[in-house]
Design an enzyme around this catalytic site. Structure first.
Site, PDB file in Angstrom:
ATOM      1  CE  LYS A  93      -2.841  -0.640   6.825  1.00  0.00           C
ATOM      2  NZ  LYS A  93      -1.524  -1.213   6.545  1.00  0.00           N
TER       3      LYS A  93
ATOM      4  N   GLY B  75       5.630  -5.960   2.323  1.00  0.00           N
ATOM      5  CA  GLY B  75       4.808  -6.785   1.431  1.00  0.00           C
ATOM      6  C   GLY B  75       3.545  -7.329   2.080  1.00  0.00           C
ATOM      7  CE  LYS B  76       2.235  -4.346   7.355  1.00  0.00           C
ATOM      8  NZ  LYS B  76       3.481  -3.638   7.024  1.00  0.00           N
TER       9      LYS B  76
ATOM     10  N   GLY C 111      -2.262  -5.415   9.686  1.00  0.00           N
ATOM     11  CA  GLY C 111      -1.844  -4.430  10.677  1.00  0.00           C
ATOM     12  C   GLY C 111      -1.067  -3.289  10.036  1.00  0.00           C
TER      13      GLY C 111
HETATM   14  N1  LIG Z   1       6.252  -9.437  -5.255  1.00  0.00           N
HETATM   15  C1  LIG Z   1       6.437  -8.126  -5.446  1.00  0.00           C
HETATM   16  N2  LIG Z   1       7.035  -7.673  -6.565  1.00  0.00           N
HETATM   17  C2  LIG Z   1       7.230  -6.351  -6.763  1.00  0.00           C
HETATM   18  N3  LIG Z   1       6.835  -5.393  -5.911  1.00  0.00           N
HETATM   19  C3  LIG Z   1       6.210  -5.791  -4.792  1.00  0.00           C
HETATM   20  C4  LIG Z   1       5.977  -7.158  -4.496  1.00  0.00           C
HETATM   21  N4  LIG Z   1       5.342  -7.245  -3.311  1.00  0.00           N
HETATM   22  C5  LIG Z   1       5.177  -5.991  -2.872  1.00  0.00           C
HETATM   23  N5  LIG Z   1       5.683  -5.113  -3.772  1.00  0.00           N
HETATM   24  C6  LIG Z   1       5.671  -3.653  -3.673  1.00  0.00           C
HETATM   25  O1  LIG Z   1       6.428  -3.254  -2.538  1.00  0.00           O
HETATM   26  C7  LIG Z   1       5.789  -2.160  -1.901  1.00  0.00           C
HETATM   27  C8  LIG Z   1       5.514  -2.551  -0.444  1.00  0.00           C
HETATM   28  O2  LIG Z   1       4.596  -3.628  -0.435  1.00  0.00           O
HETATM   29  P1  LIG Z   1       3.283  -3.586   0.442  1.00  0.00           P
HETATM   30  O3  LIG Z   1       2.521  -2.338   0.183  1.00  0.00           O
HETATM   31  O4  LIG Z   1       2.563  -4.870   0.261  1.00  0.00           O
HETATM   32  O5  LIG Z   1       3.983  -3.502   1.885  1.00  0.00           O
HETATM   33  P2  LIG Z   1       3.286  -3.318   3.297  1.00  0.00           P
HETATM   34  O6  LIG Z   1       4.071  -4.108   4.255  1.00  0.00           O
HETATM   35  O7  LIG Z   1       1.855  -3.628   3.156  1.00  0.00           O
HETATM   36  O8  LIG Z   1       3.473  -1.766   3.563  1.00  0.00           O
HETATM   37  P3  LIG Z   1       2.707  -0.880   4.673  1.00  0.00           P
HETATM   38  O9  LIG Z   1       3.499  -1.023   5.924  1.00  0.00           O
HETATM   39  O10 LIG Z   1       2.797   0.506   4.084  1.00  0.00           O
HETATM   40  O11 LIG Z   1       1.301  -1.366   4.781  1.00  0.00           O
HETATM   41  C9  LIG Z   1       4.512  -1.859  -2.689  1.00  0.00           C
HETATM   42  O12 LIG Z   1       4.734  -0.844  -3.639  1.00  0.00           O
HETATM   43  C10 LIG Z   1       4.236  -3.176  -3.379  1.00  0.00           C
HETATM   44  O13 LIG Z   1       3.467  -3.058  -4.533  1.00  0.00           O
HETATM   45 MG   LIG Z   2       0.200  -2.428   3.550  1.00  0.00          MG
END
Ligand SMILES: Nc1ncnc2c1ncn2[C@@H]1O[C@H](COP(=O)(O)OP(=O)(O)OP(=O)(O)O)[C@@H](O)[C@H]1O
Ligand SMILES: [Mg+2]
Length: 234
Positions: A38, A15-16, A120
């Site tokens: 990024k 969820g970052k 990150g």
């Molecule tokens: N509050 C939420 N409700 C529903 N889905 C969510 C929520 N937060 C994040 N997601 C979904 O979960 C998935 C992972 O979230 P996100 O892309 O923010 O993770 P990340 O840590 O940035 O991943 P990465 O390591 O690939 O950069 C995405 O499809 C995102 O849309």
């Molecule tokens: Mg991400």
């Protein structure tokens, strides 16, 4: 108010991007001049001659910015195609990730914006090349670090390990953000995790992003994101 944050997490897909977008949205809602960076994106999509960074696109959609910016080279200096760790994705394309190149791009953004929210790639010890990890990049940028973690089972070990290594490296840990990436209802475990992480991690929980189906399918914009932000006042 500081010049921005480095948003890391306990894992990939934690969820970052959504948490970084929430910070950026709050800054922009206050009229602040703020941008998302990024430094290294893997798993890019190729559209014609362009290599599109999915997190940049996603973040811009979440905060209501145009998908493509003319500062893309600085906002995402390394765009790699293989959906893998940066060191491997870069090697596959014959690229070496150069820390100085990232720092120079960040500096240019800092000169133009009040706040740069940096996300990150993956977690703290993900390798960027044969010798350096995200932790080295964080030390170089020297921004307060926000740790994104899941609220449920498993988060205590992953989050406390992450905090321990950040502190050992002398980084300033700003706080935690939990993100509900699934619609599983909270139980006593999630409630206790919140309290335990703050007590044993010795840092504040800045906020929580609640689940929304339009965040899950990545169609949400700022109106939906605002409804999911609890706390997190920047
Ligand atoms: N509050 C939420 N409700 C529903 N889905 C969510 C929520 N937060 C994040 N997601 C979904 O979960 C998935 C992972 O979230 P996100 O892309 O923010 O993770 P990340 O840590 O940035 O991943 P990465 O390591 O690939 O950069 C995405 O499809 C995102 O849309
Ligand atoms: Mg991400």
């Amino acid at each position: 108010m500081n010049q921005g944050w480095f948003v890391t997490g306990t894992d990939t897909g934690i969820g970052k991007t959504v948490a970084a977008a929430a910070l950026l949205l709050q800054l922009r809602d206050q009229g602040r001049h703020a941008i998302y960076m990024k430094p290294v994106q893997t798993g890019c999509d190729v559209e014609g001659a362009t290599c599109v960074a999915p997190d940049l696109r996603h973040c811009h959609r979440l905060v209501g910015l145009p998908p493509v910016s003319d500062e893309e080279e600085d906002c995402c200096p390394y765009r790699l195609r293989m959906p893998a760790s940066p060191h491997l994705a870069a090697a596959r394309e014959g690229v070496t990730i150069d820390m100085e190149h990232i720092i120079a791009a960040h500096r240019r953004l800092q000169e133009r914006y009040e706040h740069v929210v940096v996300e990150g790639a993956g977690g703290v010890l993900v390798p960027l090349n044969d010798s350096l990890t995200n932790l080295d990049l964080m030390q170089q940028l020297d921004l307060p670090v926000v740790v994104v973690c899941r609220p449920g089972l498993g988060t205590l070990n992953h989050t406390l390990l992450t905090l321990q290594i950040l502190r050992k490296a002398g980084l300033n840990t700003a706080g935690l953000v939990t993100v509900d990436t699934t619609d599983a209802p909270w139980t006593d475990i999630e409630e206790d995790n919140q309290a335990t992480l703050q007590r044993m991690g010795r840092l504040p929980l800045l906020g929580r992003i609640t689940y929304h189906p339009a965040l899950a399918d990545e169609s949400a914009g700022p109106d939906i994101l605002r409804t999911c932000i609890q706390g997190l006042s920047v």
